[in-house]
Design a protein around this motif. Structure first.
Motif, PDB file in Angstrom:
ATOM      1  N   ALA A 189       0.618  -1.730  -0.031  1.00  0.00           N
ATOM      2  CA  ALA A 189      -0.711  -0.315   0.343  1.00  0.00           C
ATOM      3  C   ALA A 189       1.131   1.008   0.238  1.00  0.00           C
ATOM      4  O   ALA A 189       0.698   2.388  -0.836  1.00  0.00           O
ATOM      5  CB  ALA A 189      -0.786  -0.072   1.586  1.00  0.00           C
ATOM      6  N   VAL A 190       1.346   1.176   1.327  1.00  0.00           N
ATOM      7  CA  VAL A 190       2.774   2.559   0.785  1.00  0.00           C
ATOM      8  C   VAL A 190       3.048   2.654  -0.451  1.00  0.00           C
ATOM      9  O   VAL A 190       3.271   4.007  -0.630  1.00  0.00           O
ATOM     10  CB  VAL A 190       3.172   2.809   2.396  1.00  0.00           C
ATOM     11  N   PRO A 191       4.429   1.836  -0.808  1.00  0.00           N
ATOM     12  CA  PRO A 191       4.711   2.173  -2.144  1.00  0.00           C
ATOM     13  C   PRO A 191       4.040   2.770  -3.431  1.00  0.00           C
ATOM     14  O   PRO A 191       3.918   3.266  -4.159  1.00  0.00           O
ATOM     15  CB  PRO A 191       5.827   1.566  -2.319  1.00  0.00           C
ATOM     16  N   LEU A 192       2.675   2.016  -3.371  1.00  0.00           N
ATOM     17  CA  LEU A 192       1.726   2.080  -3.698  1.00  0.00           C
ATOM     18  C   LEU A 192       1.173   3.037  -4.391  1.00  0.00           C
ATOM     19  O   LEU A 192       1.363   4.303  -5.377  1.00  0.00           O
ATOM     20  CB  LEU A 192       0.509   0.687  -4.605  1.00  0.00           C
ATOM     21  N   MET A 193       0.964   4.103  -3.087  1.00  0.00           N
ATOM     22  CA  MET A 193       0.282   5.469  -2.689  1.00  0.00           C
ATOM     23  C   MET A 193       1.204   6.062  -3.338  1.00  0.00           C
ATOM     24  O   MET A 193       0.622   7.578  -3.777  1.00  0.00           O
ATOM     25  CB  MET A 193      -0.266   4.994  -1.211  1.00  0.00           C
ATOM     26  N   LEU A 194       2.441   6.795  -2.749  1.00  0.00           N
ATOM     27  CA  LEU A 194       3.428   7.260  -2.916  1.00  0.00           C
ATOM     28  C   LEU A 194       3.434   7.652  -4.083  1.00  0.00           C
ATOM     29  O   LEU A 194       3.960   8.966  -5.216  1.00  0.00           O
ATOM     30  CB  LEU A 194       4.564   7.534  -2.110  1.00  0.00           C
ATOM     31  N   ILE A 195       3.801   6.406  -5.463  1.00  0.00           N
ATOM     32  CA  ILE A 195       4.098   6.597  -5.937  1.00  0.00           C
ATOM     33  C   ILE A 195       2.838   6.510  -6.990  1.00  0.00           C
ATOM     34  O   ILE A 195       3.374   8.039  -8.402  1.00  0.00           O
ATOM     35  CB  ILE A 195       4.570   5.151  -7.261  1.00  0.00           C
ATOM     36  N   THR A 196       1.808   6.150  -6.745  1.00  0.00           N
ATOM     37  CA  THR A 196       0.689   7.124  -7.946  1.00  0.00           C
ATOM     38  C   THR A 196       0.404   8.491  -7.459  1.00  0.00           C
ATOM     39  O   THR A 196      -0.480   9.513  -8.094  1.00  0.00           O
ATOM     40  CB  THR A 196      -0.447   5.983  -7.381  1.00  0.00           C
ATOM     41  N   LEU A 197       0.705   9.327  -6.271  1.00  0.00           N
ATOM     42  CA  LEU A 197       0.488  10.268  -5.909  1.00  0.00           C
ATOM     43  C   LEU A 197       1.400  11.080  -6.649  1.00  0.00           C
ATOM     44  O   LEU A 197       1.550  12.002  -7.143  1.00  0.00           O
ATOM     45  CB  LEU A 197       0.898  10.827  -4.359  1.00  0.00           C
TER      46      LEU A 197
END
Length: 295
Positions: A189-197
């Motif tokens: 979740a954390v890397p996916l959310m940050l990269i998507t941001l």
């Protein structure tokens, strides 16, 4: 010097991963935002929320108090936003929702986790759940003029929150093999959310930059002050206080732009707020964090 290094260690991973997404898009590489967002919000984030609540060692009473503080924080931001729109002549359906709802998911959860560890993660997922439920109900009402409570009920992370709260309340735990699988999935979740941001910011075009800068600064100052005041009023512990302050002060959520686009508000103005407030947060949030860590 030690405090500055601590702040850098906490914030650098957050903005480096977001920058990776930004650069990825600018280099012309493919990034299917709809697929990645659905994967994160349907699978990874619900697993993160459920396991964080199930495994948390936080006191149940402290979490209940934090929920009340989070609701109060959104109420304060809504009242301040109403006053701002009324006296500045800003269009309410365009600017009020972005003023209230911060990026408590993509940015808030990683920041809280890096700053306060497992305790920070526990409080942060509760804040995300509160913000998401309000965004899918009151937020849609502000932009579209009608409620959409049924949409909130259909969101997997809402059910993950309710189920996690039940397991926390009853002191239940899933079998170890299932817990391991859920935790592994949640770690996406954390890397996916940050990269998507980062990719979302790269694709948005800021409009009316001067107004966006002014509103972003006002939102940050009001939300930080509200966080400090409510943390003291509710008697929150240092980790809960830090998470509440940081989460309320996060920049405008990308979902505010998506709602404006879907319901035909001024989406270009909201896009400008998302971009400008996110870029400003790279400077403002570390400064705020340096103060929060001294609580």
């Amino acid at each position: 010097m030690n405090l500055a290094l601590t702040v850098l260690e906490i914030t650098a991973p957050v903005f480096l991963l977001a920058s990776a997404g930004f650069v990825w898009v600018k280099l012309g590489f493919e990034f299917r935002t709809q697929f990645v967002t659905r994967l994160a919000m349907t699978l990874a984030v619900p697993c993160l929320i459920f396991t964080a609540l199930m495994n948390t060692s936080l006191d149940k009473g402290a979490l209940g108090t934090f929920v009340l503080a989070a609701l109060a924080g959104h109420a304060v931001m809504a009242a301040a936003g109403e006053i701002l729109c009324r006296f500045s002549g800003l269009e309410r359906r365009t600017y009020l929702a972005p003023f209230i709802f911060g990026n408590t998911g993509n940015l808030g959860i990683p920041l809280a986790m890096f700053a306060f560890g497992e305790a920070g993660l526990g409080y942060a997922v509760v804040m995300l759940a509160v913000s998401a439920i309000l965004s899918f109900t009151y937020g849609i009402y502000l932009v579209a003029g009608h409620s959409a409570g049924s949409k909130a009920i259909r969101e997997p992370m809402v059910w993950a929150t309710l189920l996690g709260a039940l397991f926390l309340w009853q002191d239940w735990h899933t079998p170890r093999f299932l817990t391991n699988a859920l935790e592994l999935t949640g770690q996406m979740a954390v890397p996916l959310m940050l990269i998507t941001l980062g990719t979302a910011v790269a694709r948005l075009t800021p409009g009316e930059t001067g107004k966006a800068v002014a509103l972003s600064l006002v939102k940050f100052l009001v939300s930080a002050a509200a966080g400090w005041g409510l943390a003291a009023a509710f008697g929150l512990d240092p980790a809960a206080s830090g998470v509440l302050i940081l989460q309320l002060a996060t920049p405008v959520a990308v979902t505010s732009y998506l709602l404006a686009e879907k319901f035909e508000a001024d989406s270009s103005a909201v896009a400008g707020l998302v971009v400008v407030s996110t870029l400003m947060s790279a400077l403002l949030l570390p400064l705020l964090l340096s103060q929060v860590l001294e609580i």
